[in-house]
Write a protein that holds these residues in place. Structure first.
Motif, PDB file in Angstrom:
ATOM      1  N   ASP A 134       0.828  -1.202   0.000  1.00  9.98           N
ATOM      2  CA  ASP A 134       0.000   0.000   0.000  1.00  9.98           C
ATOM      3  C   ASP A 134       0.862   1.251   0.000  1.00  9.98           C
ATOM      4  N   ARG A 135       1.941   1.220   0.773  1.00  6.55           N
ATOM      5  CA  ARG A 135       2.822   2.392   0.826  1.00  6.55           C
ATOM      6  C   ARG A 135       3.596   2.569  -0.479  1.00  6.55           C
ATOM      7  N   ARG A 136       3.948   1.455  -1.130  1.00 11.91           N
ATOM      8  CA  ARG A 136       4.598   1.585  -2.443  1.00 11.91           C
ATOM      9  C   ARG A 136       3.666   2.230  -3.450  1.00 11.91           C
ATOM     10  N   ARG A 137       2.404   1.801  -3.454  1.00 12.52           N
ATOM     11  CA  ARG A 137       1.448   2.417  -4.380  1.00 12.52           C
ATOM     12  C   ARG A 137       1.286   3.901  -4.080  1.00 12.52           C
ATOM     13  N   PHE A 138       1.232   4.251  -2.793  1.00 12.68           N
ATOM     14  CA  PHE A 138       1.136   5.657  -2.413  1.00 12.68           C
ATOM     15  C   PHE A 138       2.364   6.420  -2.901  1.00 12.68           C
ATOM     16  N   LEU A 139       3.541   5.851  -2.703  1.00  8.55           N
ATOM     17  CA  LEU A 139       4.776   6.503  -3.139  1.00  8.55           C
ATOM     18  C   LEU A 139       4.811   6.668  -4.652  1.00  8.55           C
ATOM     19  N   ASP A 140       4.383   5.657  -5.386  1.00  7.73           N
ATOM     20  CA  ASP A 140       4.425   5.764  -6.840  1.00  7.73           C
ATOM     21  C   ASP A 140       3.367   6.725  -7.366  1.00  7.73           C
ATOM     22  N   ARG A 141       2.231   6.827  -6.684  1.00  7.19           N
ATOM     23  CA  ARG A 141       1.245   7.840  -7.059  1.00  7.19           C
ATOM     24  C   ARG A 141       1.814   9.237  -6.817  1.00  7.19           C
ATOM     25  N   THR A 192      12.733   3.340 -11.897  1.00 11.14           N
ATOM     26  CA  THR A 192      11.706   3.454 -10.866  1.00 11.14           C
ATOM     27  C   THR A 192      12.288   3.978  -9.563  1.00 11.14           C
ATOM     28  N   VAL A 193      13.413   3.398  -9.129  1.00 11.56           N
ATOM     29  CA  VAL A 193      14.038   3.823  -7.865  1.00 11.56           C
ATOM     30  C   VAL A 193      14.556   5.252  -7.969  1.00 11.56           C
ATOM     31  N   ALA A 194      15.174   5.594  -9.092  1.00 15.62           N
ATOM     32  CA  ALA A 194      15.687   6.955  -9.263  1.00 15.62           C
ATOM     33  C   ALA A 194      14.558   7.979  -9.200  1.00 15.62           C
ATOM     34  N   HIS A 195      13.431   7.667  -9.835  1.00 13.57           N
ATOM     35  CA  HIS A 195      12.282   8.567  -9.786  1.00 13.57           C
ATOM     36  C   HIS A 195      11.740   8.689  -8.361  1.00 13.57           C
ATOM     37  N   ARG A 196      11.662   7.580  -7.640  1.00  9.80           N
ATOM     38  CA  ARG A 196      11.184   7.633  -6.259  1.00  9.80           C
ATOM     39  C   ARG A 196      12.069   8.534  -5.410  1.00  9.80           C
ATOM     40  N   ARG A 197      13.363   8.383  -5.540  1.00 10.16           N
ATOM     41  CA  ARG A 197      14.277   9.211  -4.737  1.00 10.16           C
ATOM     42  C   ARG A 197      14.174  10.689  -5.120  1.00 10.16           C
ATOM     43  N   ARG A 198      14.045  10.961  -6.393  1.00 11.19           N
ATOM     44  CA  ARG A 198      13.899  12.355  -6.828  1.00 11.19           C
ATOM     45  C   ARG A 198      12.610  12.957  -6.285  1.00 11.19           C
ATOM     46  N   ALA A 199      11.529  12.189  -6.307  1.00 10.39           N
ATOM     47  CA  ALA A 199      10.253  12.698  -5.800  1.00 10.39           C
ATOM     48  C   ALA A 199      10.327  12.979  -4.308  1.00 10.39           C
ATOM     49  N   LEU A 200      10.971  12.096  -3.552  1.00 10.19           N
ATOM     50  CA  LEU A 200      11.100  12.327  -2.113  1.00 10.19           C
ATOM     51  C   LEU A 200      11.940  13.565  -1.829  1.00 10.19           C
ATOM     52  N   ALA A 201      12.949  13.806  -2.649  1.00 10.43           N
ATOM     53  CA  ALA A 201      13.765  15.016  -2.472  1.00 10.43           C
ATOM     54  C   ALA A 201      12.938  16.269  -2.749  1.00 10.43           C
ATOM     55  N   LEU A 217      10.153  11.507   5.158  1.00  4.36           N
ATOM     56  CA  LEU A 217       9.995  10.234   4.445  1.00  4.36           C
ATOM     57  C   LEU A 217      11.344   9.650   4.054  1.00  4.36           C
ATOM     58  N   THR A 218      11.416   8.325   4.097  1.00  3.62           N
ATOM     59  CA  THR A 218      12.618   7.609   3.706  1.00  3.62           C
ATOM     60  C   THR A 218      12.229   6.421   2.849  1.00  3.62           C
ATOM     61  N   LEU A 219      12.983   6.200   1.783  1.00  4.30           N
ATOM     62  CA  LEU A 219      12.786   5.003   0.970  1.00  4.30           C
ATOM     63  C   LEU A 219      13.581   3.868   1.600  1.00  4.30           C
ATOM     64  N   ALA A 220      12.885   2.865   2.111  1.00  2.00           N
ATOM     65  CA  ALA A 220      13.534   1.717   2.752  1.00  2.00           C
ATOM     66  C   ALA A 220      13.700   0.610   1.721  1.00  2.00           C
ATOM     67  N   ARG A 221      14.918   0.291   1.410  1.00  2.00           N
ATOM     68  CA  ARG A 221      15.171  -0.740   0.406  1.00  2.00           C
ATOM     69  C   ARG A 221      16.526  -1.390   0.640  1.00  2.00           C
ATOM     70  N   GLU A 222      16.719  -2.554   0.038  1.00  2.00           N
ATOM     71  CA  GLU A 222      17.977  -3.270   0.108  1.00  2.00           C
ATOM     72  C   GLU A 222      18.466  -3.556  -1.302  1.00  2.00           C
ATOM     73  N   GLY A 223      19.769  -3.661  -1.441  1.00  2.00           N
ATOM     74  CA  GLY A 223      20.336  -4.056  -2.720  1.00  2.00           C
ATOM     75  C   GLY A 223      20.726  -2.878  -3.591  1.00  2.00           C
ATOM     76  N   PRO A 224      21.292  -3.158  -4.746  1.00  2.00           N
ATOM     77  CA  PRO A 224      21.771  -2.121  -5.663  1.00  2.00           C
ATOM     78  C   PRO A 224      20.618  -1.343  -6.289  1.00  2.00           C
ATOM     79  N   GLU A 225      20.972  -0.162  -6.832  1.00  2.00           N
ATOM     80  CA  GLU A 225      19.966   0.693  -7.475  1.00  2.00           C
ATOM     81  C   GLU A 225      20.269   0.958  -8.940  1.00  2.00           C
TER      82      GLU A 225
END
Length: 361
Positions: A134-141, A192-201, A217-225
């Protein structure tokens, strides 16, 4: 801003509880009241479908048609925007959804070029304690409202993910096929990840809203981007993924974390009132960020938002909407909830013999 984004006219045919409706607006915000079940949320759901995706309820196209009439449904809107007027139509005959912009067929992603729509509904109140999906959908919206290209990135990623998961479920260990899918997943995933980080900034740079708590807000994720790193992680994780029956790494596993800034308290442990106030704060910050990039504040759809706010918070919300200069559509069962809004178009929705009926107050 040199211009405003507003809906000037909205026409509905066989949509939800509306067999037909033809509504004209004058650029002001709109307060819609009426009894529960009369069709208030259906009205703003139609407006939410002026943006890409499934709208504020996330409903499939075939579920939107009115039960009072045969055939599919249709929504038409006349807009005034920062680059001039536009006519949008979206419809379904029961087999998918089509869009036209200014009389020409267009993909849903094309809507982001002419209109931006944000919403807050009661179903979102438990965002911080529900599933990460649900939070991912909110973030992507949120991201889509600032970066329309996110729609293509997320769609491409989801399609490649479904195909890879299908191979895994079927036990097909074709290295070449897997590599091709993983390359697509990595490319779309990195975007997708780059856009999410830009939007949060961009959201973090938005001013605080007086009367509402700031949420960090913080993007919580693991692994390479990066794409190469994502592709390598997918390749190296094949054995684990086949054992699990699904893809276990990638942007589809990301989460969005929020902290009540003044209290340094995670949103998930805040009171329900604090969580609601933070959501409102985020939507208003999102609207301010959209206004900076798009040239006009987005259309805001606020479903039953004021019902759970005290008088001071309602006043703060009304002041924030006025400062944004946006056209907001607010719904509520009690007309008194809108008493503090100045210069607003007031409408009442009632159940009629042929479905929902809207009338000025």
């Amino acid at each position: 801003m040199t211009a405003r984004l507003t809906v000037a006219r909205l026409r509905l045919a066989r949509f939800r509880s509306y067999l037909r409706a033809d509504l004209e607006f004058d650029g002001r915000s709109v307060a819609v009241h009426g009894p529960n079940g009369a069709g208030k949320t259906n009205l703003i759901e139609a407006l939410s479908l002026l943006s890409p995706g499934r709208g504020l309820r996330g409903a499939a196209s075939e579920d939107l048609a009115s039960t009072a009439g045969p055939g599919g449904w249709k929504i038409e809107a006349d807009l005034a925007g920062p680059d001039g007027p536009h006519e949008i139509a979206t419809r379904s005959d029961g087999s998918g959804r089509s869009v036209t912009i200014d009389g020409k067929s267009a993909p849903q992603t094309g809507l982001g070029a002419v209109v931006r729509v944000l919403w807050l509904t009661p179903a979102m109140d438990r965002l911080w304690v529900e599933a990460a999906s649900d939070r991912r959908r909110f973030l992507d919206r949120l991201t889509l409202s600032l970066i329309p290209a996110q729609a293509e990135a997320v769609l491409g990623y989801d399609r490649a993910l479904r195909e890879r998961n299908r191979l895994i479920r079927d036990g097909l260990r074709d290295a070449g096929w897997l590599a091709a899918l993983e390359a697509r997943l990595a490319t779309y995933g990195a975007t997708t990840v780059a856009h999410r980080r830009r939007a949060l900034a961009e959201l973090a740079a938005a001013p605080d809203t007086p009367g509402f708590p700031r949420a960090d807000l913080t993007l919580a994720r693991e692994g390479p981007e990066d794409a190469d790193g994502l592709a390598a992680a997918l390749r190296e994780g094949r054995g684990r993924d086949f054992a699990a029956g699904r893809t276990l790494s990638g942007p589809h596993r990301d989460d969005l974390e929020a902290v009540y800034a003044d209290k340094a308290m995670p949103a998930r442990v805040c009171s329900t009132g604090e969580q609601k106030a933070m959501l409102i704060s985020l939507i208003l910050a999102n609207a301010a960020a959209v206004a900076r990039g798009f040239g006009a504040a987005p259309i805001l759809l606020l479903d039953e938002v004021a019902a759970h706010l005290d008088a001071d918070r309602r006043a703060a919300l009304h002041a924030a909407l006025a400062a944004l200069g946006c056209q907001a559509f607010l719904t509520g069962a009690d007309r008194a909830l809108f008493a503090g809004i100045k210069d607003v178009l007031r409408l009442r929705v009632e159940e009629g013999s042929d479905g929902s009926v809207v009338a000025p107050v």
